[in-house]
Design a protein around this motif. Structure first.
Motif, PDB file in Angstrom:
ATOM      1  N   MET A  64       0.852  -1.181   0.000  1.00 51.56           N
ATOM      2  CA  MET A  64       0.000   0.000   0.000  1.00 51.56           C
ATOM      3  C   MET A  64       0.893   1.238   0.000  1.00 51.56           C
ATOM      4  O   MET A  64       1.775   1.361   0.839  1.00 51.56           O
ATOM      5  CB  MET A  64      -0.894  -0.015   1.250  1.00 51.56           C
ATOM      6  N   PRO A  65       0.683   2.166  -0.928  1.00 50.76           N
ATOM      7  CA  PRO A  65       1.481   3.394  -0.953  1.00 50.76           C
ATOM      8  C   PRO A  65       1.270   4.221   0.316  1.00 50.76           C
ATOM      9  O   PRO A  65       0.216   4.187   0.933  1.00 50.76           O
ATOM     10  CB  PRO A  65       0.968   4.148  -2.177  1.00 50.76           C
ATOM     11  N   LYS A  66       2.284   4.973   0.658  1.00 49.85           N
ATOM     12  CA  LYS A  66       2.234   5.825   1.845  1.00 49.85           C
ATOM     13  C   LYS A  66       2.469   7.267   1.415  1.00 49.85           C
ATOM     14  O   LYS A  66       3.328   7.535   0.586  1.00 49.85           O
ATOM     15  CB  LYS A  66       3.320   5.386   2.825  1.00 49.85           C
ATOM     16  N   LEU A  67       1.694   8.199   1.998  1.00 50.83           N
ATOM     17  CA  LEU A  67       1.852   9.623   1.702  1.00 50.83           C
ATOM     18  C   LEU A  67       2.350  10.351   2.941  1.00 50.83           C
ATOM     19  O   LEU A  67       1.923  10.042   4.047  1.00 50.83           O
ATOM     20  CB  LEU A  67       0.512  10.253   1.296  1.00 50.83           C
ATOM     21  N   ASN A  68       3.198  11.335   2.731  1.00 49.98           N
ATOM     22  CA  ASN A  68       3.640  12.225   3.802  1.00 49.98           C
ATOM     23  C   ASN A  68       3.446  13.653   3.329  1.00 49.98           C
ATOM     24  O   ASN A  68       3.780  13.991   2.196  1.00 49.98           O
ATOM     25  CB  ASN A  68       5.133  12.036   4.124  1.00 49.98           C
ATOM     26  N   PHE A  69       2.892  14.501   4.190  1.00 47.56           N
ATOM     27  CA  PHE A  69       2.778  15.915   3.864  1.00 47.56           C
ATOM     28  C   PHE A  69       2.670  16.704   5.154  1.00 47.56           C
ATOM     29  O   PHE A  69       2.385  16.172   6.217  1.00 47.56           O
ATOM     30  CB  PHE A  69       1.594  16.202   2.921  1.00 47.56           C
ATOM     31  N   ARG A  70       2.944  17.989   5.055  1.00 47.95           N
ATOM     32  CA  ARG A  70       2.928  18.873   6.221  1.00 47.95           C
ATOM     33  C   ARG A  70       1.645  19.700   6.233  1.00 47.95           C
ATOM     34  O   ARG A  70       1.129  20.070   5.194  1.00 47.95           O
ATOM     35  CB  ARG A  70       4.133  19.796   6.205  1.00 47.95           C
ATOM     36  N   LEU A  71       1.168  19.982   7.451  1.00 46.50           N
ATOM     37  CA  LEU A  71      -0.020  20.809   7.655  1.00 46.50           C
ATOM     38  C   LEU A  71       0.314  21.915   8.626  1.00 46.50           C
ATOM     39  O   LEU A  71       1.121  21.715   9.532  1.00 46.50           O
ATOM     40  CB  LEU A  71      -1.159  19.977   8.272  1.00 46.50           C
ATOM     41  N   ASP A  72      -0.328  23.052   8.480  1.00 48.30           N
ATOM     42  CA  ASP A  72      -0.153  24.063   9.512  1.00 48.30           C
ATOM     43  C   ASP A  72      -0.964  23.637  10.740  1.00 48.30           C
ATOM     44  O   ASP A  72      -1.845  22.783  10.667  1.00 48.30           O
ATOM     45  CB  ASP A  72      -0.512  25.473   9.028  1.00 48.30           C
ATOM     46  N   GLU A  73      -0.633  24.215  11.886  1.00 49.62           N
ATOM     47  CA  GLU A  73      -1.226  23.787  13.160  1.00 49.62           C
ATOM     48  C   GLU A  73      -2.744  23.919  13.179  1.00 49.62           C
ATOM     49  O   GLU A  73      -3.443  23.045  13.687  1.00 49.62           O
ATOM     50  CB  GLU A  73      -0.626  24.596  14.320  1.00 49.62           C
ATOM     51  N   SER A  74      -3.269  25.009  12.618  1.00 51.98           N
ATOM     52  CA  SER A  74      -4.716  25.218  12.671  1.00 51.98           C
ATOM     53  C   SER A  74      -5.462  24.191  11.821  1.00 51.98           C
ATOM     54  O   SER A  74      -6.510  23.695  12.232  1.00 51.98           O
ATOM     55  CB  SER A  74      -5.081  26.640  12.257  1.00 51.98           C
TER      56      SER A  74
END
Length: 99
Positions: A1-11
């Motif tokens: 299964m592919p895995k995704l990584n990404f960043r989010l702002d705190e809010s």
């Protein structure tokens, strides 16, 4: 299964966490369902029935609160304080609303 990584702002992260908790899902499960919805050809909102139940509940509680407030303002104040505590414990209030 592919895995995704990404960043989010705190809010955004906090908002997603609140929605996931409200849907009784893990953050990963909630986002997975949102992504599945995004590619669904029918373009239906996954959690619409929960939103309808929430809207109905809010309307009913508003009527009850109005009635209680007219009969006993102190009982209404106590109930609202208890409700804020419960909502805060479940992560359903923003930072400025936490008692």
């Amino acid at each position: 299964m592919p895995k995704l990584n990404f960043r989010l702002d705190e809010s955004l992260h906090a908002a997603l966490m609140r929605r996931a908790l409200g849907a009784n899902l893990s953050l990963s499960g909630f986002i997975r369902q949102l992504l599945e919805q995004a590619v669904d050809e029918r373009k239906r909102y996954v959690f619409s029935s929960q939103d309808e139940i929430l809207a109905t509940s809010i309307q009913i509680l508003s009527i009850v609160a109005t009635s209680v407030g007219e009969q006993s303002p102190s009982a209404l104040e106590q109930g609202m304080a208890q409700a804020r505590m419960i909502l805060a414990e479940r992560g359903l209030l923003g930072g400025e609303d936490i008692p």
